[in-house]
Design a protein around this motif. Sequence first.
Motif, PDB file in Angstrom:
ATOM      1  N   TYR A   1       3.028  -3.432  12.292  1.00 51.06           N
ATOM      2  CA  TYR A   1       2.261  -2.447  11.525  1.00 51.06           C
ATOM      3  C   TYR A   1       1.420  -3.126  10.449  1.00 51.06           C
ATOM      4  N   PRO A   2       0.208  -2.636  10.230  1.00 47.35           N
ATOM      5  CA  PRO A   2      -0.638  -3.178   9.155  1.00 47.35           C
ATOM      6  C   PRO A   2       0.045  -3.027   7.795  1.00 47.35           C
ATOM      7  N   LYS A   3      -0.269  -3.934   6.893  1.00 45.05           N
ATOM      8  CA  LYS A   3       0.403  -3.956   5.588  1.00 45.05           C
ATOM      9  C   LYS A   3       0.124  -2.719   4.748  1.00 45.05           C
ATOM     10  N   ASP A   4      -0.950  -2.009   5.040  1.00 43.55           N
ATOM     11  CA  ASP A   4      -1.283  -0.838   4.233  1.00 43.55           C
ATOM     12  C   ASP A   4      -0.632   0.443   4.773  1.00 43.55           C
ATOM     13  N   GLN A   5       0.180   0.310   5.805  1.00 43.38           N
ATOM     14  CA  GLN A   5       0.858   1.482   6.361  1.00 43.38           C
ATOM     15  C   GLN A   5       2.310   1.541   5.880  1.00 43.38           C
TER      16      GLN A   5
ATOM     17  N   HIS B   1       4.946  -0.276   7.856  1.00 41.52           N
ATOM     18  CA  HIS B   1       5.120  -1.714   7.617  1.00 41.52           C
ATOM     19  C   HIS B   1       6.339  -1.962   6.719  1.00 41.52           C
TER      20      HIS B   1
ATOM     21  N   TYR C   1       9.603  -1.409  -3.320  1.00 37.87           N
ATOM     22  CA  TYR C   1       8.255  -1.176  -2.790  1.00 37.87           C
ATOM     23  C   TYR C   1       8.165   0.222  -2.172  1.00 37.87           C
TER      24      TYR C   1
ATOM     25  N   TYR D   1       5.788   3.445  -3.263  1.00 42.70           N
ATOM     26  CA  TYR D   1       4.948   4.237  -2.355  1.00 42.70           C
ATOM     27  C   TYR D   1       5.093   5.721  -2.675  1.00 42.70           C
TER      28      TYR D   1
ATOM     29  N   GLN E   1       3.623   6.790  -6.059  1.00 47.72           N
ATOM     30  CA  GLN E   1       2.171   6.942  -5.975  1.00 47.72           C
ATOM     31  C   GLN E   1       1.801   8.198  -5.191  1.00 47.72           C
ATOM     32  N   LYS E   2       2.520   8.457  -4.107  1.00 51.36           N
ATOM     33  CA  LYS E   2       2.225   9.609  -3.260  1.00 51.36           C
ATOM     34  C   LYS E   2       2.368  10.918  -4.026  1.00 51.36           C
TER      35      LYS E   2
END
Length: 201
Positions: free
Chosen positions: A31-35, A38, A87, A91, A94-95
Motif C-alpha cells: 500500500y502507498p504510504k499515504d493510505q 499502509h 501513527y 491519523y 487528524q480525521k
Amino acid sequence: MFSKLANAVFEQSIADYHKYDSVDQPIANPYPKDQFEHLLYMKNWIDTVQWHYEDIIRDPQIDPVAALVLKRKIDASNQERTDVVEYIDSYFLQKYAHVSPNSDAKINSESPAWAFDRLSILALKIFHMREEAERADASAEHRAKCQEKLNVLLEQRTDLSTAIDDLLSDIEQGKKFMKVYKQMKMYNDDDLNPVLYQAKK
C-alpha cells in the motif's frame, strides 16, 4: 467500516508473511504510504514477526547468546509497534479534528489505535489456532479442543470489530473524544533507564 478494512489487511499481511515464514524476510508493504492501509499492514507485519520471535526464544535448546540477540530484536520490535500505534492514532486525530465533542462527551478507556492493536493480535491468534485445529498430524482430541478455542476467538473478533466501529462512530458524532498519551517507554531511553545512564558515567 474501519474494522472490516483492518481485518482484511491483517489477514493479507499474515498470509504474505507465511509465504516464506521467515523472521528475516523484509516487509513488502503493498500500500502507498499515504493510505491508511499502509499503517495497518505495517502494524500487523511487526506483530507477525514478533509472534515468531516469541516462538523461537522459547526453544529450550536455544543458544544463550542467540537468545540475547533475539531479546534485543523483541525490544526493538516492541518500540516499533508502539510507534506505529501512535501513527494510527495521529491519523484518527487528524480525521476527526473538525469534530466538536458534545458537552457530555466522554473519553474511552483506550484510543482507537490500541483497539486496532488488539485486533491485529487477534488476527494472529485466529490464524495459528486454525492451523492447530486443522493440523493433520495432531490427535482428534487436540484438533477438537483447538476448534473450540478458534470459535471463541472468531466470536471475540466480531465483538471487538463492532466495538471499534462503535467507538469511531461515537467520536465522529461527538459522543466521545480522543485524547492520546504518548507511551513514554523508559527501558529504551538512555536518559531514563538507570542501567543505561549509569553505564555512560
